[in-house]
Design a protein around this motif. Sequence first.
Motif, PDB file in Angstrom:
ATOM      1  N   ARG A 207       0.833  -1.220   0.052  1.00  0.00           N
ATOM      2  CA  ARG A 207       0.174  -0.034  -0.158  1.00  0.00           C
ATOM      3  C   ARG A 207       0.845   1.104  -0.110  1.00  0.00           C
ATOM      4  O   ARG A 207       0.520   2.244  -0.808  1.00  0.00           O
ATOM      5  CB  ARG A 207      -0.974  -0.179   1.426  1.00  0.00           C
ATOM      6  CG  ARG A 207      -1.983  -1.168   1.240  1.00  0.00           C
ATOM      7  CD  ARG A 207      -2.891  -1.177   2.481  1.00  0.00           C
ATOM      8  NE  ARG A 207      -3.854  -0.249   2.317  1.00  0.00           N
ATOM      9  CZ  ARG A 207      -5.062  -0.252   1.883  1.00  0.00           C
ATOM     10  NH1 ARG A 207      -5.362  -1.509   1.465  1.00  0.00           N
ATOM     11  NH2 ARG A 207      -5.844   0.544   1.573  1.00  0.00           N
ATOM     12  N   LEU A 208       1.921   1.195   0.623  1.00  0.00           N
ATOM     13  CA  LEU A 208       2.775   2.404   0.683  1.00  0.00           C
ATOM     14  C   LEU A 208       3.602   2.450  -0.648  1.00  0.00           C
ATOM     15  O   LEU A 208       3.705   3.587  -1.056  1.00  0.00           O
ATOM     16  CB  LEU A 208       3.725   2.107   1.869  1.00  0.00           C
ATOM     17  CG  LEU A 208       3.466   2.208   3.118  1.00  0.00           C
ATOM     18  CD1 LEU A 208       4.483   1.990   4.316  1.00  0.00           C
ATOM     19  CD2 LEU A 208       2.840   3.620   3.730  1.00  0.00           C
ATOM     20  N   ALA A 209       4.170   1.397  -1.189  1.00  0.00           N
ATOM     21  CA  ALA A 209       4.399   1.519  -2.360  1.00  0.00           C
ATOM     22  C   ALA A 209       3.706   2.026  -3.653  1.00  0.00           C
ATOM     23  O   ALA A 209       4.280   3.000  -4.411  1.00  0.00           O
ATOM     24  CB  ALA A 209       4.973   0.238  -2.731  1.00  0.00           C
ATOM     25  N   VAL A 210       2.695   1.916  -3.607  1.00  0.00           N
ATOM     26  CA  VAL A 210       1.570   2.392  -4.675  1.00  0.00           C
ATOM     27  C   VAL A 210       0.827   3.827  -4.201  1.00  0.00           C
ATOM     28  O   VAL A 210      -0.137   4.066  -4.559  1.00  0.00           O
ATOM     29  CB  VAL A 210       0.511   1.441  -5.004  1.00  0.00           C
ATOM     30  CG1 VAL A 210       1.212   0.382  -5.609  1.00  0.00           C
ATOM     31  CG2 VAL A 210      -0.475   0.781  -4.150  1.00  0.00           C
ATOM     32  N   ARG A 211       1.205   4.235  -2.844  1.00  0.00           N
ATOM     33  CA  ARG A 211       0.664   5.425  -2.390  1.00  0.00           C
ATOM     34  C   ARG A 211      -0.623   5.381  -2.032  1.00  0.00           C
ATOM     35  O   ARG A 211      -1.546   6.177  -2.335  1.00  0.00           O
ATOM     36  CB  ARG A 211       0.962   6.783  -3.119  1.00  0.00           C
ATOM     37  CG  ARG A 211       2.515   6.828  -3.436  1.00  0.00           C
ATOM     38  CD  ARG A 211       2.788   8.026  -4.216  1.00  0.00           C
ATOM     39  NE  ARG A 211       4.155   8.089  -4.854  1.00  0.00           N
ATOM     40  CZ  ARG A 211       5.365   8.589  -4.288  1.00  0.00           C
ATOM     41  NH1 ARG A 211       5.106   8.958  -2.920  1.00  0.00           N
ATOM     42  NH2 ARG A 211       6.418   8.368  -4.676  1.00  0.00           N
ATOM     43  N   ASN A 212      -1.066   4.161  -1.497  1.00  0.00           N
ATOM     44  CA  ASN A 212      -2.581   3.752  -1.317  1.00  0.00           C
ATOM     45  C   ASN A 212      -3.523   3.830  -2.407  1.00  0.00           C
ATOM     46  O   ASN A 212      -4.600   4.134  -2.392  1.00  0.00           O
ATOM     47  CB  ASN A 212      -3.027   4.774  -0.192  1.00  0.00           C
ATOM     48  CG  ASN A 212      -2.422   4.120   1.262  1.00  0.00           C
ATOM     49  OD1 ASN A 212      -2.618   3.017   1.540  1.00  0.00           O
ATOM     50  ND2 ASN A 212      -2.185   5.352   2.092  1.00  0.00           N
ATOM     51  N   ASN A 213      -2.726   3.843  -3.646  1.00  0.00           N
ATOM     52  CA  ASN A 213      -3.994   3.892  -4.881  1.00  0.00           C
ATOM     53  C   ASN A 213      -4.382   2.263  -5.031  1.00  0.00           C
ATOM     54  O   ASN A 213      -4.060   1.610  -5.956  1.00  0.00           O
ATOM     55  CB  ASN A 213      -3.040   4.140  -6.073  1.00  0.00           C
ATOM     56  CG  ASN A 213      -4.019   4.430  -7.274  1.00  0.00           C
ATOM     57  OD1 ASN A 213      -5.524   4.718  -6.914  1.00  0.00           O
ATOM     58  ND2 ASN A 213      -3.475   4.490  -8.540  1.00  0.00           N
ATOM     59  N   VAL A 214      -5.255   2.057  -3.891  1.00  0.00           N
ATOM     60  CA  VAL A 214      -5.847   0.630  -3.959  1.00  0.00           C
ATOM     61  C   VAL A 214      -7.410   0.867  -3.901  1.00  0.00           C
ATOM     62  O   VAL A 214      -8.063   1.691  -3.388  1.00  0.00           O
ATOM     63  CB  VAL A 214      -5.551  -0.021  -2.703  1.00  0.00           C
ATOM     64  CG1 VAL A 214      -6.080  -1.506  -2.628  1.00  0.00           C
ATOM     65  CG2 VAL A 214      -4.031  -0.036  -2.345  1.00  0.00           C
ATOM     66  N   ARG A 215      -8.145   0.278  -4.950  1.00  0.00           N
ATOM     67  CA  ARG A 215      -9.593   0.460  -5.232  1.00  0.00           C
ATOM     68  C   ARG A 215     -10.181  -1.227  -4.998  1.00  0.00           C
ATOM     69  O   ARG A 215      -9.697  -2.044  -5.001  1.00  0.00           O
ATOM     70  CB  ARG A 215      -9.639   0.876  -6.548  1.00  0.00           C
ATOM     71  CG  ARG A 215      -9.221   2.305  -6.823  1.00  0.00           C
ATOM     72  CD  ARG A 215      -9.806   3.201  -5.930  1.00  0.00           C
ATOM     73  NE  ARG A 215      -9.524   4.627  -5.980  1.00  0.00           N
ATOM     74  CZ  ARG A 215      -8.745   5.200  -5.263  1.00  0.00           C
ATOM     75  NH1 ARG A 215      -8.214   4.405  -3.859  1.00  0.00           N
ATOM     76  NH2 ARG A 215      -8.110   6.561  -5.359  1.00  0.00           N
ATOM     77  N   ALA A 216     -11.698  -0.852  -4.708  1.00  0.00           N
ATOM     78  CA  ALA A 216     -12.212  -1.983  -4.547  1.00  0.00           C
ATOM     79  C   ALA A 216     -12.744  -3.126  -5.755  1.00  0.00           C
ATOM     80  O   ALA A 216     -12.944  -2.477  -6.691  1.00  0.00           O
ATOM     81  CB  ALA A 216     -13.806  -1.640  -3.687  1.00  0.00           C
ATOM     82  N   LEU A 217     -12.590  -4.473  -5.525  1.00  0.00           N
ATOM     83  CA  LEU A 217     -12.777  -5.334  -6.349  1.00  0.00           C
ATOM     84  C   LEU A 217     -14.107  -6.080  -6.219  1.00  0.00           C
ATOM     85  O   LEU A 217     -14.563  -6.750  -7.050  1.00  0.00           O
ATOM     86  CB  LEU A 217     -11.859  -6.371  -6.331  1.00  0.00           C
ATOM     87  CG  LEU A 217     -10.517  -6.133  -6.361  1.00  0.00           C
ATOM     88  CD1 LEU A 217      -9.458  -7.389  -6.243  1.00  0.00           C
ATOM     89  CD2 LEU A 217     -10.249  -5.711  -7.887  1.00  0.00           C
TER      90      LEU A 217
END
Length: 206
Positions: free
Chosen positions: A165-175
């Motif tokens: 999450r840190l590596a992608v700067r929290n660009n995480v979205r729901a599946l």
Amino acid sequence: MRRIGGRDIVAAILIALLAGAIFTSAPLQTLQGLSLDILTALRGKVVGERRDPATSPVVVVAIDGETYETPPFKGSPTQTWTREIGRVLGSISDGGAKVIGFDVIFKNSIEQSEIPFGDAPLGARMRGFDRDYLIALRQISDNGKLVLGEILSNDHPEVPYRAQRLAVRNNVRALNVHTDADDVIRRMPLSFSIEGKPVPTMAGEL
């Protein structure tokens, strides 16, 4: 002209409630789903494919059954796949992909393993194993090309482990998806409401 009386209003309300109950009942919902399936199949037969797959702007790189039987993945737990997957993601990015949605969730890292291995936990002996993978995530994310996936749930959420999450700067979205009463997925949401705020799904973010 006949005046509408109280009985007429009550009757209309009852009819509306009854119709709503009928059309939202499981049997009719199932029929509705089947009708959509039939229409979709007929569209493919009558109209055909609207786009030649060879010219599609979207490419699916799948981890399938064959992957599990192919070296170096064969016989390896998925937590040890990170280096190879990092190379694949890097190659896709270098190949000109405008955006990459990675929907495989690594909830844990082999570096977190507490299984005893000699005089130290296995994780301690594997420290740095995910380094190349995390670097790949950061580099692709810095170019604005990468979206990771998570599954939102009050009981059992599935999210990438913290270092990702840190590596992608929290660009995480729901599946998450909508499943119909017959356990078939026919609709893809573009956003969810989280604490009163709309949050885009991976599909929406891509």
